[in-house]
Enzyme design. Structure first.
Site, short mmCIF file in Angstrom:
data_model
loop_
_atom_site.label_atom_id
_atom_site.label_comp_id
_atom_site.label_asym_id
_atom_site.label_seq_id
_atom_site.Cartn_x
_atom_site.Cartn_y
_atom_site.Cartn_z
N THR A 15 32.30 5.91 -29.70
CA THR A 15 33.34 4.95 -29.32
C THR A 15 33.85 4.19 -30.54
O THR A 15 33.20 4.14 -31.58
CB THR A 15 32.82 3.95 -28.27
OG1 THR A 15 31.76 3.19 -28.83
CG2 THR A 15 32.36 4.66 -27.02
N ASP A 16 35.03 3.61 -30.38
CA ASP A 16 35.62 2.82 -31.47
C ASP A 16 35.52 1.33 -31.13
O ASP A 16 34.89 0.95 -30.14
CB ASP A 16 37.07 3.25 -31.73
CG ASP A 16 37.98 3.08 -30.51
OD1 ASP A 16 37.62 2.31 -29.58
OD2 ASP A 16 39.06 3.69 -30.51
N LYS A 17 36.14 0.51 -31.93
CA LYS A 17 36.07 -0.94 -31.75
C LYS A 17 36.59 -1.39 -30.38
O LYS A 17 36.18 -2.40 -29.85
CB LYS A 17 36.87 -1.63 -32.88
CG LYS A 17 36.73 -3.12 -32.90
CD LYS A 17 37.45 -3.72 -34.09
CE LYS A 17 37.29 -5.22 -34.08
NZ LYS A 17 37.95 -5.84 -35.22
#
Length: 138
Positions: A15-17
């Site tokens: 996942t990203d931010k």
């Protein structure tokens, strides 16, 4: 047509931010689905390589419909869209298991090449391998 389904669970590292799976991970999932598809028909990709056949990626596509999130349980549906003696095209759906929604779909195109990376006609060079793959298209 034969359809293989591979289950995966989204890891935090994917996942990203924003808490959404980074787009690059879908291609890794396509690879997992493709490997499982090949294994499900009675051979492995490493078996293919041992026989001097490789499937380099020459084209890829992904349409992102809705982002996957951490701990989502997904199903990677994989099938052969098209195949001839020189290439194979795999299609994929990424399905969120809890609501059966397709959240992404894509395809990858792979020529059949030998150890020298020369395109070969698998139908002529490896008829048994051709038949296993061909049975999945019909």
């Amino acid at each position: 047509m034969y359809l293989n389904e591979t289950k995966i669970k989204v890891r935090y590292v994917e996942t990203d931010k924003m808490g959404i799976v980074h787009h690059s991970n879908y291609y890794a999932w396509f690879e997992v689905g493709r490997g499982e598809f090949i294994a499900s028909i009675g051979m492995t990709y490493s078996d293919m390589e041992k026989e001097g056949i490789m499937l380099p990626l020459v084209e890829s596509y992904c349409k992102y419909i809705e982002g996957a999130k951490y701990e989502d349980e997904l199903i990677i549906q994989t099938w052969v869209k098209d195949m001839n003696g020189a290439k194979i095209v795999f299609n994929y759906n990424v399905v969120r298991e809890k609501d059966k929604k397709i959240i992404a779909k894509g395809s990858t195109t792979h020529p059949f090449v030998n150890n020298d990376f020369k395109i070969i006609n698998i139908k002529k060079k490896k008829p048994e391998m051709w038949q296993k793959l061909r049975n999945c298209v019909l």
